[in-house]
Design a protein around this motif. Structure first.
Motif, PDB file in Angstrom:
ATOM      1  N   GLU A  68      33.017  35.750  54.486  1.00 44.98           N
ATOM      2  CA  GLU A  68      34.292  36.030  54.488  1.00 44.98           C
ATOM      3  C   GLU A  68      34.257  37.626  53.592  1.00 44.98           C
ATOM      4  N   GLN A  69      35.003  38.484  53.581  1.00 48.49           N
ATOM      5  CA  GLN A  69      35.131  39.515  52.860  1.00 48.49           C
ATOM      6  C   GLN A  69      35.378  39.161  51.163  1.00 48.49           C
ATOM      7  N   PRO A  70      36.543  38.266  50.852  1.00 46.17           N
ATOM      8  CA  PRO A  70      36.577  38.159  49.377  1.00 46.17           C
ATOM      9  C   PRO A  70      35.634  37.325  49.000  1.00 46.17           C
ATOM     10  N   VAL A  71      34.889  36.257  49.690  1.00 43.87           N
ATOM     11  CA  VAL A  71      33.520  35.535  49.174  1.00 43.87           C
ATOM     12  C   VAL A  71      32.477  36.540  48.971  1.00 43.87           C
ATOM     13  N   ALA A  72      32.314  37.570  49.907  1.00 48.16           N
ATOM     14  CA  ALA A  72      31.199  38.443  49.858  1.00 48.16           C
ATOM     15  C   ALA A  72      31.369  39.306  48.392  1.00 48.16           C
ATOM     16  N   ALA A  73      32.605  39.730  48.271  1.00 47.59           N
ATOM     17  CA  ALA A  73      33.007  40.808  47.163  1.00 47.59           C
ATOM     18  C   ALA A  73      32.742  39.918  45.853  1.00 47.59           C
ATOM     19  N   ARG A  74      33.334  38.753  45.834  1.00 48.97           N
ATOM     20  CA  ARG A  74      32.902  37.916  44.794  1.00 48.97           C
ATOM     21  C   ARG A  74      31.504  37.628  44.435  1.00 48.97           C
ATOM     22  N   THR A  75      30.716  37.411  45.442  1.00 46.94           N
ATOM     23  CA  THR A  75      29.454  37.072  45.203  1.00 46.94           C
ATOM     24  C   THR A  75      28.563  38.528  44.803  1.00 46.94           C
ATOM     25  N   ALA A  76      29.043  39.645  45.256  1.00 44.97           N
ATOM     26  CA  ALA A  76      28.245  40.917  44.854  1.00 44.97           C
ATOM     27  C   ALA A  76      28.840  41.097  43.434  1.00 44.97           C
ATOM     28  N   LEU A  77      29.903  40.728  42.853  1.00 40.84           N
ATOM     29  CA  LEU A  77      30.218  40.849  41.436  1.00 40.84           C
ATOM     30  C   LEU A  77      29.355  39.800  40.613  1.00 40.84           C
ATOM     31  N   GLU A  78      29.284  38.822  41.139  1.00 41.40           N
ATOM     32  CA  GLU A  78      28.322  37.655  40.606  1.00 41.40           C
ATOM     33  C   GLU A  78      27.137  37.876  40.331  1.00 41.40           C
ATOM     34  N   TRP A  79      26.473  38.673  41.088  1.00 41.29           N
ATOM     35  CA  TRP A  79      25.122  39.039  41.123  1.00 41.29           C
ATOM     36  C   TRP A  79      25.059  40.403  40.496  1.00 41.29           C
ATOM     37  N   GLY A  80      25.999  41.180  40.226  1.00 38.81           N
ATOM     38  CA  GLY A  80      25.906  41.996  39.211  1.00 38.81           C
ATOM     39  C   GLY A  80      25.800  43.329  40.172  1.00 38.81           C
ATOM     40  N   LEU A  81      26.051  43.496  41.419  1.00 35.74           N
ATOM     41  CA  LEU A  81      25.559  44.482  42.107  1.00 35.74           C
ATOM     42  C   LEU A  81      26.673  45.689  41.812  1.00 35.74           C
ATOM     43  N   PHE A  82      27.613  45.225  41.170  1.00 35.17           N
ATOM     44  CA  PHE A  82      28.713  46.460  40.917  1.00 35.17           C
ATOM     45  C   PHE A  82      28.849  46.397  39.226  1.00 35.17           C
ATOM     46  N   ARG A  83      29.271  47.526  38.845  1.00 36.18           N
ATOM     47  CA  ARG A  83      29.555  47.517  37.574  1.00 36.18           C
ATOM     48  C   ARG A  83      30.834  48.246  37.044  1.00 36.18           C
ATOM     49  N   LEU A  84      31.477  47.874  36.143  1.00 38.80           N
ATOM     50  CA  LEU A  84      32.679  48.596  35.900  1.00 38.80           C
ATOM     51  C   LEU A  84      32.436  49.668  34.821  1.00 38.80           C
ATOM     52  N   ILE A  85      32.943  50.757  34.997  1.00 37.85           N
ATOM     53  CA  ILE A  85      32.826  52.238  34.412  1.00 37.85           C
ATOM     54  C   ILE A  85      34.366  52.623  34.090  1.00 37.85           C
ATOM     55  N   PRO A  86      34.494  53.431  33.188  1.00 36.48           N
ATOM     56  CA  PRO A  86      35.821  53.991  32.776  1.00 36.48           C
ATOM     57  C   PRO A  86      36.225  55.018  34.040  1.00 36.48           C
ATOM     58  N   ARG A  87      37.521  54.732  34.366  1.00 39.84           N
ATOM     59  CA  ARG A  87      38.154  55.484  35.516  1.00 39.84           C
ATOM     60  C   ARG A  87      38.296  56.737  35.002  1.00 39.84           C
ATOM     61  N   GLU A  88      37.841  58.017  35.652  1.00 40.31           N
ATOM     62  CA  GLU A  88      38.333  59.214  35.366  1.00 40.31           C
ATOM     63  C   GLU A  88      39.630  59.517  35.605  1.00 40.31           C
TER      64      GLU A  88
END
Length: 108
Positions: free
Chosen positions: A85-105
């Protein structure tokens, strides 16, 4: 009472619309994690991972099938559990640190 899936969707909405921050795929970390599970990543895989946080209307027609086949399989191997499921996949990607938060321009 909210189900896990509903809670995931609410969490993703908060992340997607948080004004000062944006999500950015950490390609280097993705490559390192993929090499640990002996799964080489292609440019297409990076694009599909980035599609996890796009509105469904923005995805190409065939992206849903590729997202299911390639991305869900990759995330399932990383997490050690079936992801379909997409929401679970997105949460897993965040949990594994595949994405990082950056300041929005700010838009000029």
């Amino acid at each position: 009472m909210l189900t896990d899936s509903e809670r995931d969707v609410d969490s993703l909405r908060l992340l997607r619309f948080s004004a000062p921050l944006a999500l950015e795929l950490d390609r280097e970390r993705c490559q390192r994690l993929a090499s640990l599970i002996h799964r080489p990543l292609r440019e297409e895989d990076f694009l599909l991972l980035e599609a996890l946080f796009q509105e469904r209307e923005q995805r190409p027609r065939n992206c849903r099938r590729l997202l299911s086949e390639r991305t869900y399989e990759l995330l399932s191997l990383m997490a050690g559990r079936l992801i379909h499921e997409q929401p679970v996949a997105a949460r897993t990607a965040l949990e594994w640190g595949l994405f990082r938060l950056i300041p929005r321009e700010e838009d000029a």
